[in-house]
Design a protein around this motif. Structure first.
Motif, PDB file in Angstrom:
ATOM      1  N   ARG A  22       0.818  -1.129  -0.055  1.00 35.37           N
ATOM      2  CA  ARG A  22       0.112   0.107  -0.021  1.00 35.37           C
ATOM      3  C   ARG A  22       0.792   1.407  -0.034  1.00 35.37           C
ATOM      4  O   ARG A  22       1.980   1.203   0.787  1.00 35.37           O
ATOM      5  CB  ARG A  22      -0.746   0.105   1.305  1.00 35.37           C
ATOM      6  N   PRO A  23       0.359   2.277  -0.642  1.00 35.31           N
ATOM      7  CA  PRO A  23      -0.488   2.367  -1.834  1.00 35.31           C
ATOM      8  C   PRO A  23      -0.229   1.443  -3.050  1.00 35.31           C
ATOM      9  O   PRO A  23       0.762   1.350  -3.441  1.00 35.31           O
ATOM     10  CB  PRO A  23      -0.801   3.761  -2.004  1.00 35.31           C
ATOM     11  N   ARG A  24      -1.547   0.829  -3.434  1.00 37.29           N
ATOM     12  CA  ARG A  24      -1.435  -0.216  -4.498  1.00 37.29           C
ATOM     13  C   ARG A  24      -0.517   0.588  -5.862  1.00 37.29           C
ATOM     14  O   ARG A  24       0.268  -0.059  -6.546  1.00 37.29           O
ATOM     15  CB  ARG A  24      -2.396  -0.856  -4.903  1.00 37.29           C
ATOM     16  N   TYR A  25      -0.902   1.804  -5.914  1.00 39.21           N
ATOM     17  CA  TYR A  25      -0.562   2.313  -7.352  1.00 39.21           C
ATOM     18  C   TYR A  25       0.937   2.657  -7.370  1.00 39.21           C
ATOM     19  O   TYR A  25       1.599   2.434  -8.372  1.00 39.21           O
ATOM     20  CB  TYR A  25      -1.236   3.737  -7.565  1.00 39.21           C
ATOM     21  N   VAL A  26       1.686   2.554  -6.284  1.00 43.70           N
ATOM     22  CA  VAL A  26       3.166   3.100  -6.087  1.00 43.70           C
ATOM     23  C   VAL A  26       3.736   1.485  -6.467  1.00 43.70           C
ATOM     24  O   VAL A  26       4.707   1.484  -7.190  1.00 43.70           O
ATOM     25  CB  VAL A  26       3.310   3.483  -4.702  1.00 43.70           C
ATOM     26  N   ALA A  27       3.091   0.511  -5.755  1.00 44.82           N
ATOM     27  CA  ALA A  27       3.973  -0.861  -6.193  1.00 44.82           C
ATOM     28  C   ALA A  27       3.586  -1.097  -7.615  1.00 44.82           C
ATOM     29  O   ALA A  27       4.630  -1.873  -8.282  1.00 44.82           O
ATOM     30  CB  ALA A  27       3.018  -1.960  -5.107  1.00 44.82           C
ATOM     31  N   LEU A  28       2.444  -0.848  -8.184  1.00 44.31           N
ATOM     32  CA  LEU A  28       2.353  -1.069  -9.456  1.00 44.31           C
ATOM     33  C   LEU A  28       3.277  -0.321 -10.433  1.00 44.31           C
ATOM     34  O   LEU A  28       3.743  -0.860 -11.417  1.00 44.31           O
ATOM     35  CB  LEU A  28       0.659  -0.723  -9.924  1.00 44.31           C
ATOM     36  N   THR A  62      -8.604   3.376 -10.826  1.00 43.11           N
ATOM     37  CA  THR A  62      -7.920   4.623 -10.168  1.00 43.11           C
ATOM     38  C   THR A  62      -6.642   4.250  -9.683  1.00 43.11           C
ATOM     39  O   THR A  62      -5.666   5.062  -9.866  1.00 43.11           O
ATOM     40  CB  THR A  62      -8.781   5.106  -8.884  1.00 43.11           C
ATOM     41  N   THR A  63      -6.323   3.044  -9.318  1.00 38.46           N
ATOM     42  CA  THR A  63      -4.974   2.513  -9.169  1.00 38.46           C
ATOM     43  C   THR A  63      -3.995   2.646 -10.521  1.00 38.46           C
ATOM     44  O   THR A  63      -3.040   2.944 -10.110  1.00 38.46           O
ATOM     45  CB  THR A  63      -5.302   1.008  -8.497  1.00 38.46           C
ATOM     46  N   VAL A  64      -4.689   2.231 -11.693  1.00 36.18           N
ATOM     47  CA  VAL A  64      -4.033   2.182 -12.722  1.00 36.18           C
ATOM     48  C   VAL A  64      -3.807   3.646 -13.134  1.00 36.18           C
ATOM     49  O   VAL A  64      -2.428   3.864 -13.624  1.00 36.18           O
ATOM     50  CB  VAL A  64      -4.727   1.358 -13.792  1.00 36.18           C
ATOM     51  N   THR A  65      -4.795   4.545 -12.932  1.00 43.34           N
ATOM     52  CA  THR A  65      -4.448   5.744 -13.417  1.00 43.34           C
ATOM     53  C   THR A  65      -3.581   6.298 -12.550  1.00 43.34           C
ATOM     54  O   THR A  65      -2.436   7.016 -13.150  1.00 43.34           O
ATOM     55  CB  THR A  65      -5.798   6.427 -13.259  1.00 43.34           C
ATOM     56  N   ALA A  66      -3.407   6.252 -11.203  1.00 40.11           N
ATOM     57  CA  ALA A  66      -2.301   6.984 -10.398  1.00 40.11           C
ATOM     58  C   ALA A  66      -1.142   6.239 -10.690  1.00 40.11           C
ATOM     59  O   ALA A  66       0.083   7.130 -10.780  1.00 40.11           O
ATOM     60  CB  ALA A  66      -2.677   6.614  -8.901  1.00 40.11           C
ATOM     61  N   ALA A  67      -1.040   5.008 -11.288  1.00 40.56           N
ATOM     62  CA  ALA A  67       0.366   4.405 -11.367  1.00 40.56           C
ATOM     63  C   ALA A  67       0.926   5.047 -12.645  1.00 40.56           C
ATOM     64  O   ALA A  67       2.055   5.461 -12.705  1.00 40.56           O
ATOM     65  CB  ALA A  67       0.223   2.893 -11.547  1.00 40.56           C
ATOM     66  N   TYR A  68       0.006   5.188 -13.673  1.00 38.78           N
ATOM     67  CA  TYR A  68       0.531   5.853 -15.010  1.00 38.78           C
ATOM     68  C   TYR A  68       0.960   7.340 -14.753  1.00 38.78           C
ATOM     69  O   TYR A  68       1.782   7.742 -15.360  1.00 38.78           O
ATOM     70  CB  TYR A  68      -0.767   5.591 -16.230  1.00 38.78           C
ATOM     71  N   ASP A  69       0.117   7.788 -14.038  1.00 38.71           N
ATOM     72  CA  ASP A  69       0.529   9.367 -13.630  1.00 38.71           C
ATOM     73  C   ASP A  69       2.128   9.245 -12.965  1.00 38.71           C
ATOM     74  O   ASP A  69       2.822  10.350 -13.285  1.00 38.71           O
ATOM     75  CB  ASP A  69      -0.222  10.021 -12.702  1.00 38.71           C
ATOM     76  N   ARG A  70       2.289   8.432 -12.156  1.00 37.10           N
ATOM     77  CA  ARG A  70       3.714   8.320 -11.473  1.00 37.10           C
ATOM     78  C   ARG A  70       4.538   8.181 -12.452  1.00 37.10           C
ATOM     79  O   ARG A  70       5.565   8.687 -12.487  1.00 37.10           O
ATOM     80  CB  ARG A  70       3.502   7.390 -10.271  1.00 37.10           C
TER      81      ARG A  70
END
Length: 486
Positions: A22-28, A62-70
């Motif tokens: 957690r957060p998942r988007y960081v790990a992804l 939302t998780t994938v969107t945040a990962a792509y943004d990062r």
């Protein structure tokens, strides 16, 4: 933007289990970034739409969107409205081009590192087998029978072609002698095939990582290289998709103890590879230079890729240099008769034939192939285990999979520092080749190739020096990349 793309299910398979951190988007984001840096995802590959990847991973959009943004913020993803997103490599992660060197060090100065105590881990080739002198004596005795003519045999001596064809037939790929062209080493075989089969702009599928001198040969002919990552093995669905998307009409692969990873493709995978080539209307150049180098010679082995081919799509390359001796510059090509004729015509501008005496030595060594395989397996197993043991003791943070054959460990470092580690290693008296040499687009900076062809004690000393170089890199990073490989 590149026409190559990866679907949601394909990327999910490469990523493995859904991120639990957690957060998942960081790990992804980190997992995708690691795929780009390790070569699993080539730069300029279009990524799946956010909703498609979310569905494949079982996470929220939302998780994938945040990962792509990062990833966009870090420079590993670029996007354009209406066109989608695709992988990229930040400018800071693109090392300077590498160049080949001979006896000089990577800095280009002979006096920066004395050669006398240098341990060379830049070359994956062993010393000659114990029976070389005997085979050479027999070849000399045979030479008068071949010395009355002009000595130019563009396809190779008949006795050697017959022996090579018989070996293919024995292993499950029926072969006639007229399907064999003897070359001056496997490198000439690759260069000849590139010259005949590649025209400027042609898409050529390659593995990443792969044999660097093959990359050079394909580039010289104007090939547009299309890499597909080899991580823990081949993703054959991704290989097939890449062939179709890039309209590749040629692929260069090393399915036998792959150089440098050591992976071995099984029979089912070989059949799938040929099927993928058939579907894409592509030819396969299969480099089998390491195929006889199982560390358990009695273990069942997959059949040659050509055994799964009924349409003449598979072109096989072999070599005496890896199994026998690097100083024996004899290789060969197995192909259909029409291609053999084209190769012979093209060869005239390079050389007229391979040396007769070396061909006779290779022929006599092929008669002793099981003896040589057993000797190699014993020596290489001992050295492999010594190298692996020293790494686990002195550099436990470095990861690798113990190969069942071949001549090298493909080692993953804890950070993308392979080039500075290689530079420091030179100064500590050991030559190693960093990962970017084995790929394109400047990735694989977290990998090193470490051959285990030297004696166990020498390898132990090499790892001790590598540990010192690694420690110095951690405390005092170098300001510039290593520009050399051998």
């Amino acid at each position: 933007m590149s026409a190559r793309y990866i679907s949601g299910p394909q990327l999910a398979r490469l990523l493995g289990e859904p991120p639990r951190e957690r957060p998942r988007y960081v790990a992804l984001a980190r997992a995708v970034r690691e795929l780009v840096l390790s070569g699993g995802l080539p730069p300029r590959m279009r990524l799946p739409a956010e909703r498609d990847l979310a569905a494949a991973l079982g996470v929220s959009r939302t998780t994938v969107t945040a990962a792509y943004d990062r990833l966009r913020a870090e420079g590993y993803v670029e996007s354009r409205q209406g066109a989608g997103s695709w992988t990229a490599l930040p400018a800071a992660d693109r090392p300077a081009p590498h160049r080949a060197v001979g006896r000089l060090g990577p800095l280009g100065s002979a006096d920066e590192r004395p050669d006398e105590d240098l341990i060379d881990l830049g070359c994956a080739a062993p010393a000659a087998p114990s029976c070389l002198a005997e085979a050479a004596a027999e070849a000399m005795a045979e030479l008068p029978r071949h010395s009355t003519g002009h000595g130019y045999e563009p396809t190779g001596l008949a006795v050697l072609r017959e022996a090579i064809a018989a070996r293919y037939t024995e292993l499950g790929a029926p072969t006639r002698p007229d399907q064999i062209v003897v070359t001056t080493g496997a490198q000439q075989a690759i260069s000849l095939l590139a010259h005949v089969l590649v025209t400027p702009g042609d898409a050529v599928l390659i593995e990443r990582p792969t044999y660097p001198h093959a990359l050079e040969a394909l580039r010289r002919c104007g090939g547009r290289l299309v890499p597909v990552g080899v991580g823990e093995g081949w993703d054959l669905e991704l290989v097939a998709a890449s062939m179709r998307q890039a309209a590749a009409r040629l692929a260069y692969l090393i399915p036998d103890f792959q150089n440098p990873t050591g992976h071995l493709l099984d029979d089912a995978g070989r059949a799938a590879l040929v099927a993928a080539a058939r579907s894409a209307d592509a030819l396969l150049i299969v480099d089998e230079s390491f195929s006889e180098l199982s560390l358990d010679p009695a273990a069942p082995r997959p059949r040659p890729v050509a055994a799964h081919d009924t349409g003449g799509r598979v072109i096989s390359i072999g070599s005496a240099s890896k199994l026998m001796w690097g100083g024996l510059r004899i290789g060969w090509i197995r192909a259909g008769a029409p291609l053999v004729r084209r190769l012979i015509a093209a060869r005239a501008s390079v050389d007229l034939a391979s040396p007769v005496l070396e061909q006779l030595v290779a022929w006599r060594l092929l008669e002793r192939i099981e003896q040589v395989r057993a000797e190699r397996a014993q020596e290489l197993t001992r050295s492999r285990d010594a190298l692996a043991g020293a790494l686990r003791e002195l550099l436990p943070e470095w990861e690798f999979t113990l190969p069942r054959g071949g001549m090298s460990l493909w080692v993953r470092l804890e950070a993308p520092v392979a080039t500075p580690v290689a530079e420091r290693a030179w100064r500590h008296g050991v030559r190693v080749v960093p990962g970017p040499v084995f790929g394109v687009d400047g990735v694989l900076e977290d990998c090193l190739r470490l051959p285990y062809v030297l004696p166990p004690q020498t390898l132990r000393t090499a790892v001790e020096r590598l540990a010192g170089a690694h420690a110095r890199t951690q405390t005092s990073p170098l300001a510039r990349p290593l520009p050399a490989y051998v």
